[in-house]
Design a protein around this motif. Structure first.
Motif, PDB file in Angstrom:
ATOM      1  N   LEU A 114       0.820  -1.216   0.000  1.00 11.37           N
ATOM      2  CA  LEU A 114       0.000   0.000   0.000  1.00 11.37           C
ATOM      3  C   LEU A 114       0.850   1.261   0.000  1.00 11.37           C
ATOM      4  CD1 LEU A 114      -2.745   1.334   0.047  1.00 11.37           C
ATOM      5  CD2 LEU A 114      -2.804   1.014   2.538  1.00 11.37           C
ATOM      6  N   PHE A 115       1.730   1.397   0.992  1.00 11.73           N
ATOM      7  CA  PHE A 115       2.578   2.585   1.032  1.00 11.73           C
ATOM      8  C   PHE A 115       3.461   2.663  -0.205  1.00 11.73           C
ATOM      9  CE2 PHE A 115       2.799   3.454   5.909  1.00 11.73           C
ATOM     10  CZ  PHE A 115       1.426   3.351   5.992  1.00 11.73           C
ATOM     11  N   GLY A 116       4.031   1.512  -0.603  1.00 12.03           N
ATOM     12  CA  GLY A 116       4.916   1.507  -1.764  1.00 12.03           C
ATOM     13  C   GLY A 116       4.212   1.965  -3.028  1.00 12.03           C
ATOM     14  N   ALA A 117       2.975   1.521  -3.207  1.00 15.41           N
ATOM     15  CA  ALA A 117       2.201   1.950  -4.379  1.00 15.41           C
ATOM     16  C   ALA A 117       1.934   3.459  -4.334  1.00 15.41           C
ATOM     17  CB  ALA A 117       0.889   1.180  -4.439  1.00 15.41           C
ATOM     18  N   TYR A 118       1.682   3.961  -3.145  1.00 13.61           N
ATOM     19  CA  TYR A 118       1.426   5.393  -2.994  1.00 13.61           C
ATOM     20  C   TYR A 118       2.669   6.211  -3.315  1.00 13.61           C
ATOM     21  CZ  TYR A 118       0.240   9.851  -0.773  1.00 13.61           C
ATOM     22  OH  TYR A 118       0.014  11.180  -0.518  1.00 13.61           O
ATOM     23  N   TRP A 119       3.819   5.809  -2.755  1.00 11.47           N
ATOM     24  CA  TRP A 119       5.044   6.561  -3.018  1.00 11.47           C
ATOM     25  C   TRP A 119       5.391   6.537  -4.499  1.00 11.47           C
ATOM     26  CZ3 TRP A 119       4.514   8.917   1.051  1.00 11.47           C
ATOM     27  CH2 TRP A 119       4.569   8.381   2.351  1.00 11.47           C
ATOM     28  N   ALA A 120       5.244   5.385  -5.151  1.00 12.66           N
ATOM     29  CA  ALA A 120       5.571   5.286  -6.577  1.00 12.66           C
ATOM     30  C   ALA A 120       4.604   6.109  -7.424  1.00 12.66           C
ATOM     31  CB  ALA A 120       5.562   3.826  -7.026  1.00 12.66           C
ATOM     32  N   ALA A 121       3.322   6.039  -7.092  1.00 16.15           N
ATOM     33  CA  ALA A 121       2.327   6.803  -7.846  1.00 16.15           C
ATOM     34  C   ALA A 121       2.577   8.297  -7.710  1.00 16.15           C
ATOM     35  CB  ALA A 121       0.922   6.446  -7.363  1.00 16.15           C
ATOM     36  N   ARG A 122       2.854   8.738  -6.490  1.00 13.23           N
ATOM     37  CA  ARG A 122       3.089  10.158  -6.258  1.00 13.23           C
ATOM     38  C   ARG A 122       4.315  10.644  -7.018  1.00 13.23           C
ATOM     39  NH1 ARG A 122       4.193  12.867  -0.384  1.00 13.23           N
ATOM     40  NH2 ARG A 122       6.162  11.756  -0.667  1.00 13.23           N
ATOM     41  N   ALA A 123       5.384   9.843  -6.991  1.00 13.91           N
ATOM     42  CA  ALA A 123       6.611  10.237  -7.685  1.00 13.91           C
ATOM     43  C   ALA A 123       6.397  10.318  -9.192  1.00 13.91           C
ATOM     44  CB  ALA A 123       7.725   9.245  -7.358  1.00 13.91           C
ATOM     45  N   CYS A 124       5.725   9.319  -9.750  1.00 12.80           N
ATOM     46  CA  CYS A 124       5.513   9.315 -11.202  1.00 12.80           C
ATOM     47  C   CYS A 124       4.507  10.366 -11.644  1.00 12.80           C
ATOM     48  CB  CYS A 124       5.076   7.922 -11.657  1.00 12.80           C
ATOM     49  SG  CYS A 124       6.414   6.702 -11.634  1.00 12.80           S
ATOM     50  N   ALA A 125       3.489  10.609 -10.826  1.00 13.95           N
ATOM     51  CA  ALA A 125       2.475  11.607 -11.194  1.00 13.95           C
ATOM     52  C   ALA A 125       3.085  12.992 -11.348  1.00 13.95           C
ATOM     53  CB  ALA A 125       1.366  11.642 -10.146  1.00 13.95           C
ATOM     54  N   ARG A 126       4.146  13.250 -10.622  1.00 13.09           N
ATOM     55  CA  ARG A 126       4.797  14.559 -10.703  1.00 13.09           C
ATOM     56  C   ARG A 126       5.409  14.813 -12.076  1.00 13.09           C
ATOM     57  NH1 ARG A 126       6.845  13.827  -4.912  1.00 13.09           N
ATOM     58  NH2 ARG A 126       5.558  15.250  -3.703  1.00 13.09           N
ATOM     59  N   VAL A 127       5.768  13.727 -12.802  1.00 13.10           N
ATOM     60  CA  VAL A 127       6.433  13.902 -14.098  1.00 13.10           C
ATOM     61  C   VAL A 127       5.560  13.433 -15.264  1.00 13.10           C
ATOM     62  CG1 VAL A 127       8.717  13.708 -13.053  1.00 13.10           C
ATOM     63  CG2 VAL A 127       7.608  11.650 -13.933  1.00 13.10           C
ATOM     64  N   MET A 128       4.390  12.886 -14.972  1.00 12.44           N
ATOM     65  CA  MET A 128       3.495  12.413 -16.031  1.00 12.44           C
ATOM     66  C   MET A 128       2.720  13.568 -16.661  1.00 12.44           C
ATOM     67  SD  MET A 128       1.813   8.952 -14.396  1.00 12.44           S
ATOM     68  CE  MET A 128       2.399   7.340 -14.921  1.00 12.44           C
ATOM     69  N   GLY A 129       2.419  13.420 -17.947  1.00 12.77           N
ATOM     70  CA  GLY A 129       1.607  14.401 -18.640  1.00 12.77           C
ATOM     71  C   GLY A 129       0.195  13.899 -18.851  1.00 12.77           C
ATOM     72  N   PRO A 130      -0.692  14.739 -19.399  1.00  9.61           N
ATOM     73  CA  PRO A 130      -2.065  14.315 -19.703  1.00  9.61           C
ATOM     74  C   PRO A 130      -2.075  13.100 -20.623  1.00  9.61           C
ATOM     75  CG  PRO A 130      -1.835  16.696 -19.910  1.00  9.61           C
ATOM     76  CD  PRO A 130      -0.446  16.152 -19.748  1.00  9.61           C
ATOM     77  N   GLY A 131      -2.993  12.177 -20.358  1.00 10.75           N
ATOM     78  CA  GLY A 131      -3.080  10.960 -21.143  1.00 10.75           C
ATOM     79  C   GLY A 131      -2.303   9.807 -20.543  1.00 10.75           C
ATOM     80  N   SER A 132      -1.644  10.058 -19.420  1.00  8.26           N
ATOM     81  CA  SER A 132      -0.883   9.000 -18.759  1.00  8.26           C
ATOM     82  C   SER A 132      -1.812   8.075 -17.976  1.00  8.26           C
ATOM     83  CB  SER A 132       0.164   9.601 -17.820  1.00  8.26           C
ATOM     84  OG  SER A 132       1.106  10.365 -18.538  1.00  8.26           O
ATOM     85  N   SER A 133      -1.270   6.925 -17.577  1.00  3.95           N
ATOM     86  CA  SER A 133      -2.095   5.936 -16.901  1.00  3.95           C
ATOM     87  C   SER A 133      -1.319   5.248 -15.785  1.00  3.95           C
ATOM     88  CB  SER A 133      -2.570   4.875 -17.908  1.00  3.95           C
ATOM     89  OG  SER A 133      -3.247   3.817 -17.256  1.00  3.95           O
TER      90      SER A 133
END
Length: 254
Positions: free
Chosen positions: A121-140
């Motif tokens: 759970l925590f690991g998924a959150y940390w990874a999602a947060r880190a990647c969301a910072r650099v993802m653009g529209p249309g990402s998944s």
């Protein structure tokens, strides 16, 4: 002339897969490469990641190995930064890193419970947060939950079940935060039992008990789960966000 099958293509995209060294994660990495993506492979053991990377490059795609402990927020930030440094972008994150533990709740060591929740759970959150910072529209973002986040388990697995149920809740919340504002879709899959090494270690009696509630009466293949991840990662699911797709042979439908 473009066809509906083109919606499943990932050419020119970069996918990050955690827990990519073996099992489902290794399969997801290969499937994403088959669909055209370059792949960033994350797990704790570099040697296993190199083997998967070799398969990705054999498919004509680029691979980057980044040893990562997803329970460390700084390591997840470094993972996202490495992906951008190498490929210039992150379009897809498959949050697959996970561990399980079976023990009666009264006798379960608190450290074991914490470890499962920290990774799943925590690991998924940390990874999602880190990647969301650099993802653009249309990402998944595709979170790999489990049917045990939806239905009861035959075995005592409080840590695993609660972490996967939490991941389903996290999926809904992050989708609500990011879909409209950032254009990032966040979904989850909830697989049933899959033909992996872990299943091979389970007794026939225990597996039979689990499959008793499965409408299809069998385990899933790796490729069947790959297809679900590819669907949610690709533009084919462009109008789906905040959802959990049960890929469990009908188990959660009972």
């Amino acid at each position: 002339m473009a066809t509906v099958l083109d919606l499943f293509r990932l050419d020119g995209r970069t996918a990050v897969v955690t827990g990519a060294g073996s099992g489902l994660g290794a399969g997801f990495a290969v499937a994403l490469a088959e669909a055209g993506a370059d792949v960033v492979l994350a797990a704790r053991k570099r040697d296993r990641l190199r083997e998967v990377a070799a398969t990705v490059t054999e498919l004509g795609r680029r691979a980057l190995v980044v040893p990562t402990d997803v329970t460390d927020p700084a390591a997840c930030e470094a993972l996202a930064a490495a992906a951008v440094a190498e490929f210039g972008r992150v379009d897809i994150l498959v949050n697959n890193a996970g561990v399980s533990h079976t023990a009666p709740a009264i006798r379960e060591d608190p450290a074991d419970y914490r470890h499962v929740v920290e990774v799943n759970l925590f690991g998924a959150y940390w990874a999602a947060r880190a990647c969301a910072r650099v993802m653009g529209p249309g990402s998944s973002i595709v979170n790999v939950a489990s049917m045990l986040g939806l239905v009861k388990s035959v075995l005592p697995q409080a840590a695993y079940a609660s972490s996967k149920a939490g991941l389903i809740g996290l999926t809904r919340d992050l989708s609500n935060q990011w879909a409209g504002r950032k254009g990032i879709r966040v979904n989850a899959i909830a697989p049933g039992f899959v033909e992996t090494d872990m299943i091979g270690e389970m007794s026939a009696e225990t597996l039979g008990e689990f499959l008793r509630g499965c409408s299809l009466g069998r385990t899933a293949t790796q490729r069947e789960i790959d297809a679900a991840v590819l669907f949610l990662a690709s533009p084919a699911s462009g109008y789906i966000t905040g959802s959990t797709l049960a890929v469990d042979g009908g188990t959660s439908g009972h």
